[in-house]
Design a protein around this motif. Structure first.
Motif, PDB file in Angstrom:
ATOM      1  N   UNK A   1      14.362 -11.052  31.425  1.00  0.00           N
ATOM      2  CA  UNK A   1      14.960  -9.985  30.611  1.00  0.00           C
ATOM      3  C   UNK A   1      15.353  -8.804  31.496  1.00  0.00           C
ATOM      4  N   UNK A   2      14.456  -8.446  32.429  1.00  0.00           N
ATOM      5  CA  UNK A   2      14.720  -7.315  33.323  1.00  0.00           C
ATOM      6  C   UNK A   2      15.884  -7.611  34.260  1.00  0.00           C
ATOM      7  N   UNK A   3      15.891  -8.792  34.858  1.00  0.00           N
ATOM      8  CA  UNK A   3      16.966  -9.179  35.787  1.00  0.00           C
ATOM      9  C   UNK A   3      18.299  -9.225  35.056  1.00  0.00           C
ATOM     10  N   UNK A   4      18.271  -9.768  33.832  1.00  0.00           N
ATOM     11  CA  UNK A   4      19.494  -9.846  33.037  1.00  0.00           C
ATOM     12  C   UNK A   4      20.040  -8.459  32.727  1.00  0.00           C
ATOM     13  N   UNK A   5      19.145  -7.528  32.334  1.00  0.00           N
ATOM     14  CA  UNK A   5      19.576  -6.179  31.996  1.00  0.00           C
ATOM     15  C   UNK A   5      20.218  -5.454  33.166  1.00  0.00           C
ATOM     16  N   UNK A   6      19.564  -5.552  34.336  1.00  0.00           N
ATOM     17  CA  UNK A   6      20.096  -4.896  35.535  1.00  0.00           C
ATOM     18  C   UNK A   6      21.394  -5.573  35.975  1.00  0.00           C
ATOM     19  N   UNK A   7      21.426  -6.905  35.939  1.00  0.00           N
ATOM     20  CA  UNK A   7      22.634  -7.636  36.327  1.00  0.00           C
ATOM     21  C   UNK A   7      23.805  -7.327  35.413  1.00  0.00           C
ATOM     22  N   UNK A   8      23.525  -7.281  34.115  1.00  0.00           N
ATOM     23  CA  UNK A   8      24.561  -6.968  33.119  1.00  0.00           C
ATOM     24  C   UNK A   8      25.175  -5.597  33.373  1.00  0.00           C
ATOM     25  N   UNK A   9      24.310  -4.593  33.572  1.00  0.00           N
ATOM     26  CA  UNK A   9      24.804  -3.231  33.798  1.00  0.00           C
ATOM     27  C   UNK A   9      25.534  -3.107  35.133  1.00  0.00           C
ATOM     28  N   UNK A  10      25.039  -3.798  36.160  1.00  0.00           N
ATOM     29  CA  UNK A  10      25.672  -3.731  37.481  1.00  0.00           C
ATOM     30  C   UNK A  10      27.077  -4.324  37.455  1.00  0.00           C
ATOM     31  N   UNK A  11      27.224  -5.471  36.809  1.00  0.00           N
ATOM     32  CA  UNK A  11      28.546  -6.091  36.687  1.00  0.00           C
ATOM     33  C   UNK A  11      29.482  -5.188  35.894  1.00  0.00           C
ATOM     34  N   UNK A  12      28.948  -4.616  34.820  1.00  0.00           N
ATOM     35  CA  UNK A  12      29.769  -3.744  33.959  1.00  0.00           C
ATOM     36  C   UNK A  12      30.293  -2.542  34.742  1.00  0.00           C
TER      37      UNK A  12
ATOM     38  N   UNK B   1      10.061  -1.365  32.027  1.00  0.00           N
ATOM     39  CA  UNK B   1      10.242   0.074  32.230  1.00  0.00           C
ATOM     40  C   UNK B   1      11.087   0.345  33.459  1.00  0.00           C
ATOM     41  N   UNK B   2      10.757  -0.325  34.559  1.00  0.00           N
ATOM     42  CA  UNK B   2      11.504  -0.130  35.809  1.00  0.00           C
ATOM     43  C   UNK B   2      12.958  -0.556  35.628  1.00  0.00           C
ATOM     44  N   UNK B   3      13.161  -1.718  34.998  1.00  0.00           N
ATOM     45  CA  UNK B   3      14.535  -2.194  34.801  1.00  0.00           C
ATOM     46  C   UNK B   3      15.304  -1.267  33.863  1.00  0.00           C
ATOM     47  N   UNK B   4      14.595  -0.723  32.838  1.00  0.00           N
ATOM     48  CA  UNK B   4      15.254   0.196  31.898  1.00  0.00           C
ATOM     49  C   UNK B   4      15.704   1.471  32.598  1.00  0.00           C
ATOM     50  N   UNK B   5      14.877   1.968  33.531  1.00  0.00           N
ATOM     51  CA  UNK B   5      15.255   3.163  34.292  1.00  0.00           C
ATOM     52  C   UNK B   5      16.535   2.895  35.074  1.00  0.00           C
ATOM     53  N   UNK B   6      16.587   1.732  35.742  1.00  0.00           N
ATOM     54  CA  UNK B   6      17.770   1.377  36.546  1.00  0.00           C
ATOM     55  C   UNK B   6      19.001   1.252  35.652  1.00  0.00           C
ATOM     56  N   UNK B   7      18.838   0.557  34.524  1.00  0.00           N
ATOM     57  CA  UNK B   7      19.959   0.338  33.601  1.00  0.00           C
ATOM     58  C   UNK B   7      20.481   1.668  33.049  1.00  0.00           C
ATOM     59  N   UNK B   8      19.573   2.535  32.601  1.00  0.00           N
ATOM     60  CA  UNK B   8      19.983   3.813  32.022  1.00  0.00           C
ATOM     61  C   UNK B   8      20.603   4.723  33.075  1.00  0.00           C
ATOM     62  N   UNK B   9      20.059   4.675  34.290  1.00  0.00           N
ATOM     63  CA  UNK B   9      20.600   5.493  35.375  1.00  0.00           C
ATOM     64  C   UNK B   9      22.024   5.050  35.710  1.00  0.00           C
ATOM     65  N   UNK B  10      22.225   3.732  35.817  1.00  0.00           N
ATOM     66  CA  UNK B  10      23.575   3.209  36.079  1.00  0.00           C
ATOM     67  C   UNK B  10      24.525   3.577  34.948  1.00  0.00           C
ATOM     68  N   UNK B  11      24.017   3.466  33.700  1.00  0.00           N
ATOM     69  CA  UNK B  11      24.848   3.759  32.536  1.00  0.00           C
ATOM     70  C   UNK B  11      25.294   5.207  32.462  1.00  0.00           C
ATOM     71  N   UNK B  12      24.476   6.111  33.012  1.00  0.00           N
ATOM     72  CA  UNK B  12      24.853   7.531  33.006  1.00  0.00           C
ATOM     73  C   UNK B  12      25.710   7.881  34.208  1.00  0.00           C
TER      74      UNK B  12
END
Length: 529
Positions: free
Chosen positions: A153-164, A18-29
């Protein structure tokens, strides 16, 4: 047998995701705002025309297929069977990814021509490379999730979005500064998505330790392929719906604008202004997305209990919270949108269309958690059909309304599609669970809270715009008015809601970051107890 894990581990993993999803979605927006500021409305149009193509693959892979793989592995009876299933899943996804890659590469001119802009070919071909990463990413994520190992999974998701995000913004800035065309800047952004996905694969690979040792066992290949396809599509359908609506807009809005007499550049800019609504909606549905991740595991757990009230209290809580924050976010944003528009995107262009667009937050806030709850209960077919039914409504409404009101018509069409889905889901929901989702008192207090918010924010905006900040540069004034209005509106709305106690303190505690609201509510209502 694949490693078993208890409810405590499951809930801990759900919290991490949940925490990682919030970070990923926030970065994505959020990254879309500086990106639009770098390339302008025309550049934003170019990017948003192509993004749904790769966005669909990102969601389908990183969410849908990963869940499908994890479900298969968790249900396996031995390490040999799990290993065989992983191999079948990988080979199936490899075939699919190669097929989609060839289609995107070969048919890029056709897709670009269908969208009315042949120059989009290079962007489509750059984004096509992302599908080649699908097999490894989905299988690795699914493997970790089946074992309850959510940290990788969480680290990968945040890392993926951050690099992107980093590659998109830095690469676009360099492209713009060097005098490259807006299409070249858009191509850089597409490569940013590919680099981000590759980073996610590398991070998962670093964590991976193959625990499925021993010989392969025989498995029913067709059954594995069938389950992977059905589960991945049904699970990711609700997450894909916003992207599919964007894809409909990519193929229709620009073409219809051109056919109604707008020049190419004007149509591009209008579509780019309309696309400003996407990051606003993504930020607005953050709470709904979080609810789907955080509350649904509780519902799934309590639904299996034979004693007590089961999942009913959690279902009601999910609906009321989604309704509460979805309505507050959409109406609040609509109220201050002209100032938010200028604050984020430099001008107030298209504010009427964006006000209408912003109400999609409310419908999405309801349909996302409801779809997740139904899927958690094994009700997959009807919600998926309803989602695609809403997509058909969007296609038809675009054809009817865009010629009449250009991008404002597209915004109305989006709401029509989401309303159709939400109404269908609520009706089906009540057939599955014959319970009242919220009392009349709840809706009455929400209406009162909305009225108080408008009564507080409306006069403040008039005074601030007309007298307090009228000597400041326009964008700075808009920023100050937007931020102060949001704070005033949120405080007023929450004050009425907390004072009314339409949600109990124990309920607030169950929500992510709800402890503070429960504490404030206790203080506001202690004299009534």
């Amino acid at each position: 047998m694949v490693q078993q894990w208890n409810m405590k581990t499951f809930m801990k993993g759900a919290s991490i995701l949940t925490i990682s999803a919030i970070i990923v979605k926030l970065l994505g927006a959020v990254y879309r705002v500086p990106f639009q500021n770098l390339v302008g409305d025309k550049g934003f149009y170019i990017y948003q025309q192509v993004y749904p193509f790769i966005g669909i693959f990102i969601v389908w892979t990183s969410y849908g297929f990963a869940v499908a793989v994890s479900k298969l592995l968790a249900a396996s009876t031995s390490h040999g069977e799990a290993k065989a299933m992983m191999r079948v899943a990988f080979m199936y996804l490899l075939v699919l990814s190669l097929m989609f890659f060839i289609i995107l590469m070969e048919f890029a001119p056709f897709f670009a021509q269908s969208m009315g802009d042949p120059e989009l070919v290079t962007l489509l071909r750059a984004g096509a490379y992302i599908v080649l990463l699908m097999p490894v990413l989905a299988v690795l994520k699914g493997s970790f999730q089946s074992e309850g190992r959510m940290v990788p999974v969480a680290v990968s998701g945040v890392g993926e979005q951050s690099f992107r995000v980093a590659v998109i913004l830095v690469g676009t800035w360099i492209a713009v500064q060097s005098g490259a065309t807006l299409y070249a800047a858009g191509e850089v952004a597409m490569w940013g998505a590919v680099v981000g996905e590759a980073a996610g694969v590398v991070i998962l690979a670093l964590y991976f330790r193959n625990t499925f040792k021993g010989p392969l066992e025989k498995v029913d290949t067709w059954r594995v392929v069938k389950e992977l396809t059905i589960v991945s599509l049904s699970v990711s359908a609700s997450s894909l719906i916003l992207l599919l609506f964007q894809l409909v807009d990519s193929f229709t809005v620009y073409n219809i604008l051109r056919s109604t007499g707008f020049t190419g550049d004007t149509a591009m800019e209008k579509k780019g202004v309309y696309d400003r609504g996407q990051p606003l909606v993504q930020m607005g549905i953050l709470i709904a997305s979080t609810l789907a991740l955080a509350i649904v595991p509780l519902i799934a757990h309590h639904a299996t209990k034979k004693e007590g009230r089961g999942a009913t209290p959690f279902i009601r809580l999910t609906f009321r919270t989604a309704f509460l924050f979805g309505w507050a976010a959409s109406t609040g944003l609509a109220l201050v949108l002209p100032y938010v528009n200028e604050m984020l995107f430099e001008t107030r262009d298209g504010s009427i269309a964006l006000i209408i667009f912003s109400f999609q937050i409310f419908w999405l806030s309801l349909l996302l958690p409801m779809t997740a709850i139904l899927q958690g209960a094994g009700k997959v077919k009807i919600p998926t059909l309803l989602l695609f039914g809403g997509l058909i409504v969007k296609v038809i409404a675009n054809q009817l309304l865009v010629p009449l009101w250009d991008v404002t018509g597209a915004a109305i069409a989006g709401n029509c599609g989401f309303i159709a889905i939400t109404v269908g889901l609520v009706l089906y929901f009540k057939k599955v669970w014959k319970i009242g989702l919220a009392p009349k008192r709840f809706y009455g207090w929400i209406l009162l809270a909305t009225t108080c918010m408008i009564a507080a924010v409306g006069p403040w905006m008039l005074v601030a715009d007309g007298f307090l900040f009228n000597n400041l540069p326009s964008r700075i004034a808009a920023t100050l008015i937007a931020l102060t209005s949001v704070l005033l509106g949120a405080a007023t709305f929450l004050f009425v809601v907390l004072k009314s106690r339409i949600m109990g303190e124990k309920e607030w505690y169950l929500l992510p970051f709800g402890k503070r609201l429960a504490t404030v509510q206790l203080r506001l209502t202690r004299n009534r107890r």
